[in-house]
Write a protein that holds these residues in place. Structure first.
Motif, short mmCIF file in Angstrom:
data_model
loop_
_atom_site.label_atom_id
_atom_site.label_comp_id
_atom_site.label_asym_id
_atom_site.label_seq_id
_atom_site.Cartn_x
_atom_site.Cartn_y
_atom_site.Cartn_z
N THR A 154 48.56 -28.02 -19.70
CA THR A 154 49.88 -28.74 -19.66
C THR A 154 50.45 -29.28 -20.85
OG1 THR A 154 50.08 -30.51 -18.15
CG2 THR A 154 50.22 -28.64 -16.97
N LEU A 155 51.42 -29.60 -21.15
CA LEU A 155 52.37 -29.57 -22.58
C LEU A 155 52.48 -30.74 -22.13
CD1 LEU A 155 53.14 -29.08 -25.56
CD2 LEU A 155 55.18 -28.99 -24.12
N GLN A 156 52.54 -31.84 -21.16
CA GLN A 156 52.49 -32.74 -20.78
C GLN A 156 51.61 -33.50 -21.09
OE1 GLN A 156 53.52 -34.66 -16.88
NE2 GLN A 156 54.70 -35.35 -17.97
N GLU A 157 49.83 -32.39 -20.89
CA GLU A 157 48.46 -33.30 -20.85
C GLU A 157 48.44 -33.67 -22.62
OE1 GLU A 157 45.39 -31.51 -16.89
OE2 GLU A 157 45.75 -30.77 -18.80
N LEU A 158 48.54 -31.83 -23.18
CA LEU A 158 48.66 -32.50 -24.71
C LEU A 158 49.67 -32.97 -24.82
CD1 LEU A 158 46.95 -30.77 -27.11
CD2 LEU A 158 49.46 -29.62 -27.23
N GLU A 159 50.35 -33.19 -25.32
CA GLU A 159 50.88 -34.96 -25.79
C GLU A 159 49.97 -36.17 -25.07
OE1 GLU A 159 55.62 -32.64 -25.86
OE2 GLU A 159 54.36 -33.98 -23.70
N ALA A 160 49.47 -36.38 -23.90
CA ALA A 160 49.02 -37.51 -23.89
C ALA A 160 48.08 -37.39 -24.39
CB ALA A 160 48.96 -37.44 -22.44
N ARG A 161 47.32 -37.02 -24.62
CA ARG A 161 46.42 -37.01 -25.28
C ARG A 161 45.99 -36.73 -26.32
NH1 ARG A 161 43.13 -32.52 -21.56
NH2 ARG A 161 43.36 -34.27 -19.82
N GLN A 213 56.77 -28.10 -14.84
CA GLN A 213 56.07 -28.81 -14.23
C GLN A 213 56.25 -27.91 -13.35
OE1 GLN A 213 55.82 -33.43 -13.84
NE2 GLN A 213 55.57 -33.17 -16.01
N ARG A 214 57.13 -27.28 -13.22
CA ARG A 214 57.37 -26.41 -11.66
C ARG A 214 56.49 -25.13 -11.91
NH1 ARG A 214 64.01 -26.40 -13.47
NH2 ARG A 214 63.98 -28.70 -12.42
N THR A 215 56.34 -24.36 -10.67
CA THR A 215 55.40 -23.89 -10.17
C THR A 215 55.10 -22.80 -11.74
OG1 THR A 215 55.06 -24.20 -7.92
CG2 THR A 215 53.88 -22.38 -8.27
N PHE A 216 56.30 -21.83 -11.19
CA PHE A 216 56.44 -20.53 -11.85
C PHE A 216 56.35 -21.01 -13.81
CE2 PHE A 216 58.69 -17.33 -14.73
CZ PHE A 216 58.00 -16.35 -14.70
N ASN A 217 57.27 -21.60 -14.50
CA ASN A 217 57.14 -22.30 -15.38
C ASN A 217 56.11 -22.78 -16.09
OD1 ASN A 217 60.08 -21.74 -16.05
ND2 ASN A 217 60.48 -24.16 -15.52
N ARG A 218 55.16 -23.48 -15.22
CA ARG A 218 53.97 -23.72 -15.40
C ARG A 218 52.85 -22.81 -15.70
NH1 ARG A 218 51.14 -27.78 -11.41
NH2 ARG A 218 52.42 -28.95 -12.47
N ALA A 219 52.90 -21.89 -14.87
CA ALA A 219 52.07 -20.56 -14.83
C ALA A 219 52.10 -19.80 -15.65
CB ALA A 219 52.35 -20.58 -12.97
N VAL A 220 53.47 -19.71 -16.14
CA VAL A 220 54.08 -19.02 -17.77
C VAL A 220 53.93 -19.55 -19.21
CG1 VAL A 220 55.63 -16.99 -18.55
CG2 VAL A 220 54.89 -16.90 -16.59
N TYR A 221 55.21 -20.33 -18.42
CA TYR A 221 55.78 -21.08 -19.81
C TYR A 221 55.30 -22.04 -20.38
CZ TYR A 221 60.07 -18.24 -18.61
OH TYR A 221 60.71 -16.80 -19.16
N ASP A 222 54.15 -22.98 -20.06
CA ASP A 222 53.40 -24.45 -20.07
C ASP A 222 52.18 -23.81 -21.01
OD1 ASP A 222 53.66 -27.10 -20.19
OD2 ASP A 222 52.88 -27.43 -18.20
N LEU A 277 52.55 -22.13 -23.83
CA LEU A 277 53.00 -22.77 -25.38
C LEU A 277 52.14 -24.09 -25.75
CD1 LEU A 277 56.12 -24.39 -23.57
CD2 LEU A 277 56.47 -23.22 -25.92
N VAL A 278 50.89 -24.33 -24.38
CA VAL A 278 49.73 -25.16 -24.95
C VAL A 278 48.51 -23.96 -24.93
CG1 VAL A 278 47.82 -26.49 -23.74
CG2 VAL A 278 50.46 -26.94 -22.96
N SER A 279 48.35 -22.91 -24.79
CA SER A 279 47.59 -21.58 -25.88
C SER A 279 47.99 -22.05 -26.80
CB SER A 279 47.64 -20.63 -24.91
OG SER A 279 46.68 -19.97 -25.68
N SER A 280 49.21 -21.86 -27.34
CA SER A 280 49.79 -21.70 -28.74
C SER A 280 49.13 -22.61 -29.05
CB SER A 280 51.41 -20.97 -28.97
OG SER A 280 51.30 -19.71 -28.34
N ALA A 281 49.81 -23.80 -29.35
CA ALA A 281 49.82 -24.96 -29.96
C ALA A 281 48.17 -25.54 -30.15
CB ALA A 281 50.11 -26.13 -28.66
N LEU A 282 47.22 -24.80 -29.54
CA LEU A 282 45.89 -25.39 -29.74
C LEU A 282 45.39 -24.61 -30.18
CD1 LEU A 282 44.66 -25.61 -25.78
CD2 LEU A 282 45.20 -27.75 -27.67
#
Length: 96
Positions: A68-75, A24-33, A36-41
């Motif tokens: 975000t991964l957290q949104e994906l996991e929640a949904r 959820q940190r700014t850089f990690n969200r912008a890059v890694y999160d 991850l979500v794009s690949s997972a979807l």
């Protein structure tokens, strides 16, 4: 009886809240999160095509709009496996 004498766990989720907060940190969200979500979807699309009718509790449009991964996991993960929210899921999935 079993012949299994021992087991080893590598990279087990000791406390899933920690990596979730890190993502959820700014850089990690912008890059890694985002990656991850794009690949997972992308990987989920065949599953969604095959199972969307048999899992009516899941809002598939909402799953596909996750950013975000957290949104994906929640949904997806939470309704699929009966967790009340991501924190409930993280508590049960962590080994600590």
């Amino acid at each position: 009886s079993t012949r299994l004498a021992a087991g080893v766990g590598l990279a087990v989720p000791f406390d899933m809240n920690l990596p979730s907060r890190s993502l959820q940190r700014t850089f990690n969200r912008a890059v890694y999160d985002r990656a991850l979500v794009s690949s997972a979807l992308d990987l989920l699309q065949p599953f969604i095509a095959d199972h969307s009718q048999s899992l009516p509790a899941i809002d598939w449009e909402s799953v596909n709009q996750s950013t975000t991964l957290q949104e994906l996991e929640a949904r997806l993960i939470c309704p699929m496996f009966g967790y009340s929210d991501v924190h409930d899921y993280y508590r049960h999935a962590s080994c600590a």
